[in-house]
Design an enzyme around this catalytic site. Structure first.
Site, PDB file in Angstrom:
ATOM      1  CB  ALA A 131     -23.174  12.634  34.195  1.00  0.00           C
ATOM      2  CG  ASP A 132     -18.223  17.233  35.048  1.00  0.00           C
ATOM      3  OD1 ASP A 132     -18.987  18.032  35.629  1.00  0.00           O
ATOM      4  OD2 ASP A 132     -17.136  17.575  34.563  1.00  0.00           O
ATOM      5  CB  THR A 133     -21.276  18.076  30.411  1.00  0.00           C
ATOM      6  OG1 THR A 133     -22.057  16.879  30.419  1.00  0.00           O
ATOM      7  CG2 THR A 133     -21.160  18.583  28.982  1.00  0.00           C
ATOM      8  CB  ALA A 173     -17.030  11.685  32.099  1.00  0.00           C
TER       9      ALA A 173
END
Length: 193
Positions: free
Chosen positions: A71-73, A108
């Site tokens: 995940a990435d923010t 994501a």
């Protein structure tokens, strides 16, 4: 409880969110270059980073036979990614830009196992006006030092949030609705008897 997935992240916030929905996991953080590419749109950036994290970790942990969650923010203001503050001066500049403005938080998720699924959560967050004194006091708490966009919505930074439209958990770092949908595609149910 036996691990159901591998989390390709060292983020304590992502671990807390997985704990919240009862998913057992192993933590396998991966080291990738998280620099944006030249002229890369923020949405493409967060999707690429989440996918690269899950891909690299999936290769490294293939012997475990578990799905891998990456995940990435990113915090986006006026089409630009706001990363983690480098220092106090950078942090105060970020808070000044966010003060009284609406920004986006894009999270994501990429889950690799029997299949590969991806999801994106986009949340609009509006900050009230923040005084210089509040900015200095907030920086002194050390909370914003390692946070994208220089704030934690699940912490003291919540006092700046006037409105939110979208996923609270996505702003924290892992959109749970989208994550649960991807887990279900891998045969992992959140709610079951």
């Amino acid at each position: 409880m036996k691990a159901q997935i591998i989390l390709a992240s060292a983020s304590p916030r992502r671990r807390e969110l997985l704990d919240q929905i009862g998913i057992a996991y192993e933590v396998w953080p991966v080291d990738i270059n998280e620099s944006p590419k030249v002229n890369e749109a923020p949405v493409d950036y967060v999707r690429r980073i989440a996918a690269e994290k899950s891909e690299v970790c999936h290769r490294l942990s293939a012997h475990r036979g578990l799905p891998v969650l990456g995940a990435d923010t990113a915090v986006i203001l006026n089409g630009r990614i706001m990363g983690k503050p480098k220092d106090k001066v950078d942090a105060l500049a970020m808070l000044h830009r966010l003060s009284g403005q609406t920004h986006q938080v894009m999270s994501a998720v990429s889950l690799r196992g029997r299949t590969h699924g991806e999801a994106l959560s986009v949340t609009e967050v509006t900050f009230r006006e923040i005084s210089e004194q509040e900015m200095l006091a907030y920086w002194a708490t050390t909370e914003p030092a390692d946070k994208a966009g220089c704030y934690a919505i699940q912490g003291l930074g919540s006092v700046f949030v006037q409105a939110i439209e979208g996923s609270f958990s996505g702003v924290v770092g892992l959109p749970l609705f989208e994550t649960a949908e991807l887990l279900l595609q891998q045969g992992i149910q959140i709610l079951h008897e």
